[in-house]
Write a protein that holds these residues in place. Sequence first.
Motif, short mmCIF file in Angstrom:
data_model
loop_
_atom_site.label_atom_id
_atom_site.label_comp_id
_atom_site.label_asym_id
_atom_site.label_seq_id
_atom_site.Cartn_x
_atom_site.Cartn_y
_atom_site.Cartn_z
N UNK A 449 -50.87 16.07 5.66
CA UNK A 449 -52.20 16.53 6.07
C UNK A 449 -52.24 16.92 7.55
N UNK A 450 -51.57 16.15 8.40
CA UNK A 450 -51.57 16.47 9.82
C UNK A 450 -50.81 17.75 10.12
N UNK A 451 -49.70 17.97 9.42
CA UNK A 451 -48.91 19.18 9.67
C UNK A 451 -49.65 20.43 9.19
N UNK A 455 -50.41 22.03 12.65
CA UNK A 455 -49.25 22.88 12.95
C UNK A 455 -49.39 24.22 12.24
N UNK A 456 -49.54 24.17 10.92
CA UNK A 456 -49.77 25.42 10.18
C UNK A 456 -51.12 26.00 10.57
N UNK A 457 -52.10 25.13 10.73
CA UNK A 457 -53.43 25.57 11.16
C UNK A 457 -54.44 25.42 10.04
N UNK A 458 -55.50 24.64 10.31
CA UNK A 458 -56.52 24.40 9.31
C UNK A 458 -57.23 25.68 8.90
N UNK A 459 -57.56 26.54 9.88
CA UNK A 459 -58.24 27.80 9.56
C UNK A 459 -57.35 28.71 8.72
N UNK A 460 -56.08 28.74 9.02
CA UNK A 460 -55.15 29.57 8.26
C UNK A 460 -55.04 29.07 6.81
N UNK A 461 -55.00 27.74 6.64
CA UNK A 461 -54.92 27.18 5.30
C UNK A 461 -56.20 27.48 4.51
#
Length: 537
Positions: A449-451, A455-461
Motif C-alpha cells: 500500500x505504501x509503495x 512511489x507509484x503515486x496515488x493519483x496515478x493509480x
Amino acid sequence: IYSINFPQEYDETGERGNWTNKAEFLLSMIGYAVGLGNVWRFPYLAFENGGGAFLIPYLTMLVLAGLPIFFLEVSLGQFCSQGPLGAFNGVPLVKGLGAAMVVVSVYVGIYYNVVISYTLYFLFSSFTSELPWARCNNQWNTQACVHSSSIYNSNQTPQNIPKGHTRVSPSEEYWNFKVLEKTNNIENLGKIRWELALILLLAWIIIYGCLIKGIKSSGKAVYFTATFPYVVLTILLARAFTLEGAMDGVFYFFNPKWDKLLTAKVWKDAATQIFYSLSASWGGLITLSSYNKFNNNCYRDSIIVVITNSFTSIFAGVTIFAVIGFMAHVLKTDIASVAADGPGLAFVVYPEALTQMPVSPLWSVLFFLMLFTLGLDTMFATLETIVTSLTDAFPRQLRHQKCIFTLAVCVFLLLIGLPLVTQGGFYYLHLLDSYVASYSLIVCAIVEMLSISYIYGLNRFCDDIKMMTGRRPNVYWRVTWSLVSPAVLTFILVYSIANYKPLKLDDYSFPVWANVLGWFTVASSVLCIPVGAALEV
C-alpha cells in the motif's frame, strides 16, 4: 483518454486468456477468500473476544483495512494482467514484493494440502454404519477414553479413568492416535503415515485435474466447490436447530461482552481475522483478477466478495455454535469448555458432536465434504499463483508448456510435503501455519500500500482505475490506502511482535531451534523485498 473505446483485442490478454464469464471469476474469488478459517477460526475468535460485541471491531476493521487492501490488489492485478512477479513492474524498487508473495504461496501450498488430506481421511472413514470415533473399544484407545453417553449418570469422574487423568473423548484419541499417530515431540518424526501419504497424493491428483487447463478448468470446478459449502452449512444449521441446547449455543455466540471492546487484543484479533480470511497479500487476489477483461467492474466485484466472505464467517459461526450448544447439553457442561480453535474444532469437537446425531455417518460425510471443498478452492488459487507468476516471468519457456509445468509444481510440493505426513509431521504443519501466514503477510501488505501510494503515486493509480472502470476512486479509498490501512496493519504487526511467545501445541512447548526455523520461513519471504530493491538499484 478515458473516453476511448478500446478495441476487442486490447481487452484480451492474448495467450494468457481470460475468465470465460463473470460468474467463474466471482466464484473463484469467493472460494479463495472463504476457506477453512471461516469455519474453525472466526467462531472461536468471536466467542473468545466478546461474542456479539466482537462484530463491532470485526466490521470496523473490515471497512478500515480489509476492503481497501482487497480492492487495491484486485485493481492492480486486473490493470497489469500479470501475476505477483510482474504486477510491481510499475514500482521497480519493490519488485521483490511479488517474489515474497510467491514464496508465501509455496509454503502455504506445502502444508494446506496436508490439512485437506485430513478432511479426506475423515470423509472416507465416515462411509460406515458406525463412525469409528464413536466408541472407546478400538485398539488405539486408552483407559482415559470415555464416550459422552456413558459419563453422566452422576457428576463423578468415571471409575475406569486412571487416577490423575482427565476424561478424553474417543474423537480426540482417534485424531491423535489413529489419524496422526502423533509422536510426543517435534524432534521425533517417526515413520511416514502411508495412509495419509496416499490420500495426500490423491488430493494433489484432484487439484491437478482441476487445474490442468488453468482457469479454463478450475473455473468450471468452482461452480461446485464454491457453492457446496453453503448448501451443507444450511442443512447442518437446519438440523442443529432441532437439537436440544442449540439455541443456548447461538445465544452464547452472540451474547455481547462489552468490556472486551476496551482491550487492544480484541481489535488486533478482529483486524487479523479480516486480513487472513480475505487472503490478502498471498498473491492469489492479484493472480485471479489478472485474468479479467480490462474494463471489468473490479470495484463492484470487490464489494460482493468481501461482503460474502464476512457473511459466511457469521453464518458458519451460528452453525458451529448451534452444534456446540447441543454438545454442551449432552455433556452437561458449559459451552466454554466445549469450544475449541483451529483443527481441534474440526477434527475433535465437531466429530464427537456428530456421533450424537441420528444417522451420524450421513452428517459426517456432509461436514467433511464441505471442509474438503472449502480447502480445494484455496488450493486452486494458491497453486495458480505459483504457476501463473512463473509462466508470466518466463513466457517463452513455460507458457506453451503450462500443463506440464503445473504437474511439475504439484509433484515438487507433494514431495516437500511428505515430512508433514509422518508421525511427527503435525508439529511441522503447526509451525508453518503459525509463522508463514502471519508476520510476512502483514509486512507485504504494508509495503504494497505504501509503495503504490507514495512511489507509484496515488493519483496515478486512481487514474488507472478510472481507465478500467470509468470512475475515479473516492476519498475513502485514497485515505485508507495511503494512511488508515497501513497504520492499522502496522499496529497489528507491532502488537504481535511485542506480545510474541514461543510456539506451543496444547501442553507441548516447541524447542528454541524450531522457533528459529519458524522465523527463518518468515525471513525467507520478507527478505525478498530488500534483496529485490538492492538488485534493482
